[in-house]
Design an enzyme around this catalytic site. Structure first.
Site, PDB file in Angstrom:
ATOM      1  N   ASP A   1      -4.175   5.896  12.537  1.00 22.52           N
ATOM      2  CA  ASP A   1      -4.251   5.595  13.973  1.00 22.52           C
ATOM      3  C   ASP A   1      -5.540   4.823  14.212  1.00 22.52           C
ATOM      4  O   ASP A   1      -6.606   5.252  13.773  1.00 22.52           O
ATOM      5  CB  ASP A   1      -4.247   6.899  14.775  1.00 22.52           C
ATOM      6  CG  ASP A   1      -3.568   6.774  16.132  1.00 22.52           C
ATOM      7  OD1 ASP A   1      -2.684   7.615  16.436  1.00 22.52           O
ATOM      8  OD2 ASP A   1      -3.903   5.824  16.851  1.00 22.52           O
TER       9      ASP A   1
ATOM     10  N   ASP B   1      -3.898   2.227  19.231  1.00 23.14           N
ATOM     11  CA  ASP B   1      -3.959   2.930  20.503  1.00 23.14           C
ATOM     12  C   ASP B   1      -4.238   1.964  21.652  1.00 23.14           C
ATOM     13  O   ASP B   1      -5.137   1.127  21.563  1.00 23.14           O
ATOM     14  CB  ASP B   1      -5.088   3.970  20.409  1.00 23.14           C
ATOM     15  CG  ASP B   1      -5.029   5.007  21.498  1.00 23.14           C
ATOM     16  OD1 ASP B   1      -5.988   5.081  22.291  1.00 23.14           O
ATOM     17  OD2 ASP B   1      -4.017   5.718  21.564  1.00 23.14           O
TER      18      ASP B   1
ATOM     19  N   GLU C   1       0.500   0.390  20.594  1.00 25.98           N
ATOM     20  CA  GLU C   1       0.893   1.173  21.769  1.00 25.98           C
ATOM     21  C   GLU C   1       0.516   0.337  22.993  1.00 25.98           C
ATOM     22  O   GLU C   1      -0.650  -0.041  23.135  1.00 25.98           O
ATOM     23  CB  GLU C   1       0.185   2.526  21.817  1.00 25.98           C
ATOM     24  CG  GLU C   1       0.619   3.386  22.995  1.00 25.98           C
ATOM     25  CD  GLU C   1      -0.419   4.394  23.429  1.00 25.98           C
ATOM     26  OE1 GLU C   1      -0.028   5.437  23.976  1.00 25.98           O
ATOM     27  OE2 GLU C   1      -1.634   4.144  23.208  1.00 25.98           O
TER      28      GLU C   1
ATOM     29  N   HIS D   1       2.962  12.545  20.688  1.00 27.08           N
ATOM     30  CA  HIS D   1       1.981  13.579  21.081  1.00 27.08           C
ATOM     31  C   HIS D   1       1.581  13.476  22.550  1.00 27.08           C
ATOM     32  O   HIS D   1       0.826  14.315  23.050  1.00 27.08           O
ATOM     33  CB  HIS D   1       0.726  13.430  20.212  1.00 27.08           C
ATOM     34  CG  HIS D   1       0.070  12.118  20.408  1.00 27.08           C
ATOM     35  ND1 HIS D   1       0.657  10.923  20.025  1.00 27.08           N
ATOM     36  CD2 HIS D   1      -1.085  11.783  21.008  1.00 27.08           C
ATOM     37  CE1 HIS D   1      -0.132   9.923  20.363  1.00 27.08           C
ATOM     38  NE2 HIS D   1      -1.202  10.419  20.966  1.00 27.08           N
ATOM     39  N   ASP D   2       2.093  12.453  23.254  1.00 20.01           N
ATOM     40  CA  ASP D   2       1.786  12.261  24.682  1.00 20.01           C
ATOM     41  C   ASP D   2       2.971  12.566  25.586  1.00 20.01           C
ATOM     42  O   ASP D   2       2.851  12.498  26.805  1.00 20.01           O
ATOM     43  CB  ASP D   2       1.389  10.797  24.941  1.00 20.01           C
ATOM     44  CG  ASP D   2       0.036  10.437  24.354  1.00 20.01           C
ATOM     45  OD1 ASP D   2      -0.182   9.237  24.090  1.00 20.01           O
ATOM     46  OD2 ASP D   2      -0.788  11.349  24.150  1.00 20.01           O
TER      47      ASP D   2
HETATM   48  O1  TEU Z   1      -2.289   7.016  25.092  1.00 24.52           O
HETATM   49  C1  TEU Z   1      -2.352   6.050  26.057  1.00 24.52           C
HETATM   50  C2  TEU Z   1      -1.442   6.366  27.154  1.00 24.52           C
HETATM   51  O2  TEU Z   1      -0.764   5.582  27.632  1.00 24.52           O
HETATM   52  C3  TEU Z   1      -1.359   7.742  27.500  1.00 24.52           C
HETATM   53  O3  TEU Z   1      -2.575   8.160  27.916  1.00 24.52           O
HETATM   54  C4  TEU Z   1      -0.418   7.950  28.594  1.00 24.52           C
HETATM   55  O4  TEU Z   1      -0.708   7.248  29.695  1.00 24.52           O
HETATM   56  C5  TEU Z   1      -0.469   9.338  28.969  1.00 24.52           C
HETATM   57  O5  TEU Z   1      -0.610  10.091  27.863  1.00 24.52           O
HETATM   58  C6  TEU Z   1       0.792   9.673  29.585  1.00 24.52           C
HETATM   59  O6  TEU Z   1       0.652  10.968  29.860  1.00 24.52           O
HETATM   60  C7  TEU Z   1      -3.146   6.827  23.989  1.00 24.52           C
HETATM   61  C8  TEU Z   1      -3.006   8.024  23.065  1.00 24.52           C
HETATM   62  O7  TEU Z   1      -1.686   8.074  22.603  1.00 24.52           O
HETATM   63  C9  TEU Z   1      -3.369   9.250  23.868  1.00 24.52           C
HETATM   64  O8  TEU Z   1      -3.165  10.425  23.135  1.00 24.52           O
HETATM   65  C10 TEU Z   1      -4.833   9.133  24.243  1.00 24.52           C
HETATM   66  O9  TEU Z   1      -5.162  10.202  25.086  1.00 24.52           O
HETATM   67  C11 TEU Z   1      -5.089   7.823  24.979  1.00 24.52           C
HETATM   68  O10 TEU Z   1      -4.477   6.698  24.381  1.00 24.52           O
HETATM   69  C12 TEU Z   1      -6.571   7.521  24.934  1.00 24.52           C
HETATM   70  O11 TEU Z   1      -6.938   7.269  23.603  1.00 24.52           O
END
Ligand code: TEU
Ligand code: CA
Length: 572
Positions: free
Chosen positions: A110, A218, A276, A348-349
């Site tokens: 990542d 990310d 992403e 994971h989000d």
């Molecule tokens: O996520 C970016 C993102 O779009 C998310 O924050 C999303 O908006 C949110 O989770 C929806 O609930 C990335 C990573 O995947 C996330 O785990 C990190 O928290 C974020 O970036 C910051 O690095």
């Protein structure tokens, strides 16, 4: 498991290796704990690699294990070229990479370079002085003219952070504000500074030289901001929406092209790169992932995982099958002859798809396998998030004390304190949409610690682990695990699944998701009833011949109708 044995028809030769690959995402804190501190780690992953290899997985994507104060569980990095002792050592990581390669799988790290941790030496130096070596490695701005720095309203613009509150933090040391699109402990890097890009590309090359096979990047579409940093239109949060000014900024293509040139192009191998990109459109994705002119193998888009809210993830909205068909169908069409799609329901989000889009009660197994059938037979690269192959569900946390995610905790504090919203109302939203739903420990066994750890875990185990776990599934031919294995085998044995074009089939049904894949004379039809009602489907032959895979036993299949949450793929 009901799959006809594979054929050896060859895929189109110009296919990139990841077109026929399936990726498995590991969230290290929650996968497997080898030293009983209640937190997953690298040796724990090595000990369970056969579970992943057993699925037929081609690539492992590991969420961050770099040195980090863990404010955002590793997405806040303080040293890009070291492993956090929580997870192990660089040597442990080398052992994992070798063990993955020894099983014929590839390994993707990542890359979190839109921001660092505020404990990263780059930021520590940058904060110290306006003229020091790293002075403009981040976005520093004076307080709004006529205001007292640090006072509410003195922020340089009105942007809100994704984790509640302002996107600006006052630093008394430097007497200026710094920008943080996520938590205040995740300051945004200033990519407009060539020295920042030099350092990042050098770090990426360092990791490729260590033998990894690519990067998941990310929020990579946030790295170029509109230099004016103008106010955004104010949303319900009371803050301005900065997305129009920091997503796909003016230099995004220049910086990604530079990255491709300085990190990937000069190398003999080809690497999996997935960006992403919240807010990316099909047209933009086509450009970013064009094999010739693009910069990335694929992107993660968010449209299908935003259907159940109105832009504010804490609101809720009913999702219909036609919504899903319309959205996923549009992405298939837009990237049909250029670019390439990623395919995911979970990460994971996101809350667990079987609870969100399926039915995690009566039709738990059927809905989990129906959703998987629809996703895995689309054109693109499927991603399986840890536990999805077992049908892991959302977790019924009933107390804020059980939650861990900075985004959820900040939202809870903001809603209950600033807006005086009833705690149970906010808890409902967290239970439904919170990211902790995806982060409870992996359920290996029905034992008290779910086989994840013998120590109290960093986040509570989902109580349904007593029956929902890997041990009860890996040897059960009718399990969700074995069904994923069969689906993944189809992508490896059927060139049409990899290279076939995609056509939505209009079966005049509100609840049936049907489409056709065609590659020359190879044709597969996929029909899935995404509802609890038995249904028929017009103009599609629902016989019992030519079934490649189906999630109902053959003796329960009806001719001309689909049972609740039934899915079938036919070779025509
Ligand atoms: O996520 C970016 C993102 O779009 C998310 O924050 C999303 O908006 C949110 O989770 C929806 O609930 C990335 C990573 O995947 C996330 O785990 C990190 O928290 C974020 O970036 C910051 O690095
Ligand atoms: Ca551990």
């Amino acid at each position: 498991m009901r799959a006809a044995e594979g054929s050896n028809r060859t895929a189109r030769t110009d296919e990139a290796w990841w077109h026929s690959a399936v990726v498995y995402q590991i969230y290290p804190r929650s996968f497997a704990d080898s030293n009983n501190d209640g937190i997953g780690d690298l040796p724990g992953i090595v000990a369970h690699l056969d579970h992943i290899a057993g699925l037929g997985i081609d690539v492992i994507w590991l969420s961050p294990v770099y040195r980090s104060p863990q404010t955002d569980n590793g997405y806040d990095i303080s040293d890009y070229q070291d492993v956090d002792p929580l997870f192990g050592t660089l040597e442990d990581l080398d052992v994992l990479i070798d063990a993955v390669h020894a099983r014929g799988m590839k390994f993707v790290m990542d890359l979190v370079v839109n921001h660092t941790s505020d404990e990263h030496p780059w930021f520590v130096q940058s904060r110290q002085s306006r003229t020091g070596p790293k002075a403009d490695w981040y976005f520093w701005r004076d307080a709004r003219p006529g205001t007292v720095g640090g006072e509410p309203g003195s922020e340089p613009n009105n942007w809100g952070s994704a984790f509640s509150g302002s996107a600006w933090q006052w630093s008394p040391d430097r007497g200026q504000f710094y920008l943080h699109l996520f938590s205040a402990r995740q300051p945004d890097l200033n990519w407009d500074n060539p020295a920042v890009r030099d350092a990042i590309f050098a770090m990426m090359n360092w990791w490729l030289d260590r033998g990894i096979d690519g990067f998941r990047m990310d929020v990579i579409n946030f790295i170029s901001k509109d230099p004016e940093l103008p106010d955004g239109s104010v949303t319900d949060s009371g803050y301005g929406d900065g997305m129009p000014y920091f997503a796909h900024g003016p230099q995004i293509h220049a910086y990604l092209a530079e990255m491709r040139r300085r990190v990937f192009d000069g190398r003999p191998d080809t690497y999996l790169t997935v960006g992403e990109m919240p807010g990316v459109t099909p047209e933009q994705a086509r450009e970013f992932t064009d094999r010739v002119h693009g910069h990335l193998a694929m992107v993660f888009q968010f449209e299908h995982v935003s259907l159940d809210h109105d832009g504010d993830k804490w609101t809720t909205r009913k999702v219909t099958v036609s919504d899903l068909r319309e959205t996923l169908g549009r992405w298939q069409e837009a990237l049909a002859d250029a670019g390439w799609n990623s395919l995911y329901w979970n990460n994971h989000d996101q809350p667990r798809a079987v609870s969100r889009f399926g039915d995690d009660t009566t039709y738990w197994r059927e809905s989990a396998t129906a959703l998987a059938t629809v996703l895995h037979l689309h054109r693109g690269t499927p991603y399986v998030y840890q536990g999805e192959e077992l049908g892991m569900t959302n977790v019924p946390f009933d107390d804020i004390a059980s939650f861990r995610d900075v985004e959820s905790l900040n939202h809870y504090a903001d809603q209950t304190q600033r807006l005086r919203v009833e705690p149970r109302v906010v808890l409902d939203a967290l239970r439904r949409s919170g990211r902790d739903n995806a982060r409870t420990p992996m359920q290996w066994t029905g034992d008290p610690g779910a086989g994840f750890s013998d120590a109290p875990p960093w986040i509570p185990v989902n109580p349904n682990h007593c029956w929902l776990n890997a041990a009860s599934q890996v040897d059960d031919p009718d399990s969700i695990y074995q069904y994923y294995r069969a689906l993944i085998a189809l992508r490896h044995s059927e060139p049409v699944v990899v290279s076939g074009d995609f056509t939505l089939l209009d079966v005049r049904s509100e609840t049936v998701y049907a489409f056709r894949r065609r590659l020359g004379d190879q044709v597969i039809d996929v029909v899935a009833n995404l509802s609890v009602e038995r249904v028929t489907a017009a103009s599609v032959d629902l016989g019992t011949d030519g079934i490649l895979i189906g999630n109902y036993p053959s003796d329960r299949r009806l001719v001309g109708a689909l049972e609740p949450w039934e899915a079938r793929a036919y070779r025509r």
